[in-house]
Design a protein around this motif. Structure first.
Motif, PDB file in Angstrom:
ATOM      1  N   VAL A 189      12.892  72.157  53.984  1.00 19.26           N
ATOM      2  CA  VAL A 189      14.256  72.628  53.586  1.00 19.26           C
ATOM      3  C   VAL A 189      15.237  71.452  54.182  1.00 19.26           C
ATOM      4  O   VAL A 189      16.169  71.229  53.216  1.00 19.26           O
ATOM      5  N   THR A 192      15.178  68.653  51.880  1.00 11.00           N
ATOM      6  CA  THR A 192      15.833  68.901  50.503  1.00 11.00           C
ATOM      7  C   THR A 192      17.383  68.759  50.579  1.00 11.00           C
ATOM      8  O   THR A 192      18.092  68.733  49.626  1.00 11.00           O
ATOM      9  N   ASP A 193      18.040  69.119  51.700  1.00  7.79           N
ATOM     10  CA  ASP A 193      19.335  69.235  51.968  1.00  7.79           C
ATOM     11  C   ASP A 193      19.971  67.703  51.941  1.00  7.79           C
ATOM     12  O   ASP A 193      20.308  67.201  52.903  1.00  7.79           O
ATOM     13  N   ALA A 199      19.893  72.427  48.669  1.00  8.46           N
ATOM     14  CA  ALA A 199      19.121  73.322  49.697  1.00  8.46           C
ATOM     15  C   ALA A 199      19.543  74.607  49.319  1.00  8.46           C
ATOM     16  O   ALA A 199      18.651  75.606  49.753  1.00  8.46           O
ATOM     17  N   THR A 203      17.244  78.051  48.656  1.00  6.45           N
ATOM     18  CA  THR A 203      17.094  79.083  49.609  1.00  6.45           C
ATOM     19  C   THR A 203      17.586  80.436  49.188  1.00  6.45           C
ATOM     20  O   THR A 203      16.897  81.400  49.891  1.00  6.45           O
ATOM     21  N   SER A 268      19.701  73.574  57.866  1.00 10.31           N
ATOM     22  CA  SER A 268      18.715  73.621  57.238  1.00 10.31           C
ATOM     23  C   SER A 268      17.454  73.978  57.841  1.00 10.31           C
ATOM     24  O   SER A 268      16.464  74.473  57.388  1.00 10.31           O
ATOM     25  N   PHE A 295      11.202  72.945  47.662  1.00 10.20           N
ATOM     26  CA  PHE A 295      10.899  72.282  49.060  1.00 10.20           C
ATOM     27  C   PHE A 295       9.571  71.734  49.221  1.00 10.20           C
ATOM     28  O   PHE A 295       9.635  70.402  49.868  1.00 10.20           O
ATOM     29  N   GLU A 298       9.760  68.275  47.748  1.00  6.26           N
ATOM     30  CA  GLU A 298      10.569  67.399  48.418  1.00  6.26           C
ATOM     31  C   GLU A 298       9.964  66.752  49.515  1.00  6.26           C
ATOM     32  O   GLU A 298       9.878  65.464  49.873  1.00  6.26           O
TER      33      GLU A 298
END
Length: 359
Positions: A189, A192-193, A199, A203, A268, A295, A298
């Motif tokens: 996560v 991904t942010d 993100a 989520t 995150s 996620f 990524e």
């Protein structure tokens, strides 16, 4: 808290009986968390600006990201406040799993907060060392794994989506497996942010799917009918997942392009850690690879890029990793990347729910 205050009064007024139902309290948690972020968001953003706690942009990223320099960060504090506050309000506080998930979420949020603090104070994108961050993450994940392992009624069998008759028993290795799932989810996560709202959207989808699975896992009749592992007491995690959905939707109000605030690592890392912990508790660990496919993609893109770079001594698979930057380098606008990743996440969410019947 509301359950303990009002449900005992249902004998005097039948209307209070609604606090008995996890579905009602999950919806209440989602709405409450959403409103908490929506109300406190503007104040939080103004405070961060006044304190000059802004985003530090990496200098080797896409040029378009330079405009994000100084945008308020550490918005994950707002998300955590909404999730924990709403969970305390709507969940049953006599449930051990509720306290476990809140403690884990806060611990991973603390790690992310320390990372963000170092970035802000040093005015560069280097926070905690990778080794230091992993040591803390694996320490927290180990505590969760050991708690689950020694908790009465523990089942070390692994639930495999689509395959109801294949349930390997991991034994003691389950603790190691749990650590990998939680730390992997947290860092995935985090990777991904990297774009406005990127993100947050997946989520929301992941938390919503796990809300459904948590409710099912805690209901012995439905769990047996759908042939998924029954975990006594885990239904209350649906309330926590509802709070996650509401908090992230509220944050998306301010985080959508162009973002007014970023969640930072405090957001995150804690959200990923929470998803991984819920997956471990309700015995739907492998499912996380499906519903959280964005996620996973990524994280794998970074692993593949780094590995290939070292093996070939300088060559790259992607124009830039994580994967979302690859599409930016190809000329896609940031919003196009984000929305298309959301679409993929929603489809994966439907696929994850379909595993309930496709077995």
């Amino acid at each position: 808290m509301l359950y303990h205050l009002f449900y005992p009064l249902h004998t005097s007024f039948i209307g209070f009986n609604v606090f008995r139902y996890i579905t009602f309290r999950s919806i209440g948690a989602a709405v409450a968390a959403f409103l908490i972020v929506l109300v406190l968001g503007p104040l939080f953003i103004r405070t961060m600006r006044r304190l000059q706690i802004g985003q530090v942009v990496r200098d080797d990223g896409p040029a378009s990201h330079l405009s994000k320099q100084g945008v308020p960060t550490m918005g994950g504090v707002l998300i955590l406040a909404a999730i924990i506050g709403s969970s305390l309000l709507w969940a049953r506080l006599d449930n051990i799993y509720v306290w476990l998930i809140m403690a884990t979420t806060l611990f991973f949020g603390l790690i992310g907060g320390l990372d963000d603090f170092r970035k802000v104070t040093r005015r560069n994108s280097a926070g905690l060392s990778a080794r230091g961050k992993l040591v803390l993450q694996f320490g927290g994940a180990a505590a969760v794994g050991l708690f689950i392992f020694f908790h009465p009624g523990f089942d070390g069998h692994l639930s495999v989506p689509f395959l109801k008759d294949i349930r390997p028993d991991l034994g003691w290795f389950y603790v190691i497996f749990a650590m990998i799932v939680i730390v992997g989810a947290s860092n995935a996560v985090n990777l991904t942010d990297g774009l406005d709202g990127l993100a947050t959207g997946p989520t929301v989808v992941s938390a919503a799917v796990y809300l459904v699975f948590s409710y099912i896992a805690g209901h012995i009749v439905i769990a047996e009918y759908l042939q998924v592992p029954y975990v006594a007491g885990s239904g209350e995690l649906a309330v926590f997942c509802g709070a996650m959905v509401g908090a992230c939707l509220g944050f998306l109000w301010f985080n959508a392009y162009p973002a007014q605030v970023f969640m930072g690592d405090v957001g995150s890392l804690s959200l990923g850690g929470a998803l991984g912990t819920v997956a471990i508790i309700i015995k739907q660990e492998v499912l996380l690879a499906i519903v959280g496919g964005v996620f996973v993609m990524e994280a794998l893109s970074v692993i593949m890029q780094v590995g290939y770079f070292k093996i070939t001594k300088g060559k790259r698979i992607f124009l830039m990793a994580p994967f979302h930057h690859h599409f930016e380098k190809k000329g896609w606008h940031e919003t196009k990347v984000v929305v298309r990743f959301w679409i993929v996440s929603i489809i994966l969410g439907f696929l994850a729910i379909a595993t309930l019947k496709l077995r």
